[in-house]
Design an enzyme around this catalytic site. Structure first.
Site: not given
Ligand SMILES: NC(=O)c1ccc[n+]([C@@H]2O[C@H](COP(=O)([O-])OP(=O)(O)OC[C@H]3O[C@@H](n4cnc5c(N)ncnc54)[C@H](OP(=O)(O)O)[C@@H]3O)[C@@H](O)[C@H]2O)c1
Length: 270
Positions: A141, A154
């Protein structure tokens, strides 16, 4: 790198960026190994991948459990015989000032998912990635590049991720395994529904004005796919993010002000 018939493991593939990435790789004919905790959502992603022309298996996995990560790698090998790419994408966020936190376990939870989960999966996948001269990807991120208020735990987890993969990249010189660290800005996913608040439970935040301008998951994934196929070492998203890297060196107080304003104008971001 061409992904046709290549085996790609994606953690966090039940939703958001991981799910879109899986579907787009399936369109290129990849073999997908999909990991997350929610079995039903994972199976839905797998069905969509198969409909798009890829092969896919759903392997319910909690990445905070190292044995589960080992089993994920074993399941990938059993299904497809090799591993060409591991995308460490599973992640959770937080939105609370440090001095307002009521439950300190929030730090442990975030570190276990965002950092240790990637370490475990990488550890078990690495010998097989060496065999295939494959690719390691970490979805970090912009918060892994600089501190952001209300995101202390985070930011720490994403800085840890960056430091781990930067170190590993040097160790892997000459092995044929490349390491890509991706730093997105704000992406329009449901991550805000799951971000942890003061008592360590999800605060179910919604998008506010500024976040309506967040990058779509589709655009974010197209950028990730290009960087993966070019086997780049780093992908920093948004012009603001790229300029921020230089500004942090030249005028760190200015970056702090930008981070403070970004969060005070929006209560909930990842
Ligand atoms: N969205 C943003 O603005 C943003 C910005 C910068 C970076 N990111 C990064 O991008 C990545 C994906 O984010 P996203 O926005 O797609 O989030 P999201 O929609 O909340 O998806 C997160 C995923 O992580 C899985 N997860 C959470 N805890 C877990 C665990 N203990 N074991 C296995 N899987 C787990 C969730 O599945 P389950 O709940 O089914 O386990 C889900 O599939 C993350 O690393 C986040 O920090 C996101």
């Amino acid at each position: 790198m061409n992904f046709t018939n290549k085996t790609v493991i994606i953690t966090g593939a039940s939703a958001g960026i991981g799910k879109v990435l899986a579907i787009k790789l399936a369109q290129q004919g990849a073999n997908l190994v999909l990991a997350a905790r929610n079995k039903t959502s994972l199976e839905t992603t797998a069905r969509e991948c198969i409909q798009k022309g890829g092969q896919a298996i759903a392997v319910p996995t909690d990445v905070t459990n190292s044995e589960a990560c080992q089993k994920l790698i074993e399941a990938s090998l059993a299904a497809f015989g090799a591993i060409d790419c591991l995308v460490n994408n599973a992640g959770i966020g937080m939105s609370v000032r440090f001095d307002e936190i009521k439950d300190l376990s929030i730090f442990e939870k975030i570190m276990k998912v965002n950092y240790l989960g990637s370490v475990y999966c990488t550890y078990y996948a690495l010998p097989h990635l060496k065999n295939s001269r494959g690719l390691l990807v970490a979805i970090s991120s912009l918060t892994g590049k600089t501190g952001v208020p209300t995101r202390s735990g985070y930011a720490a987890s994403k800085h840890a991720l960056q430091g781990f993969f930067d170190s590993l990249r040097v160790e892997l010189r000459g092995t044929g395994v490349d390491v890509l660290v991706v730093s997105p800005g704000f992406v329009a996913t449901d991550i805000r529904q799951r971000i942890l608040g003061a008592d360590g439970t999800p605060v179910k935040a919604t998008l506010d004005n500024e976040e309506q301008k967040a990058m779509s998951a589709e655009v974010c994934v197209d950028l990730i796919l290009k960087a993966m196929s070019d086997r780049k070492r780093e992908l920093v998203m948004t012009l603001k993010g790229k300029l921020g890297l230089w500004l942090k060196l030249l005028a760190p107080n200015l970056i702090d002000s930008i981070a403070a304003n970004a969060v005070s104008s929006q209560n909930a971001k990842s």
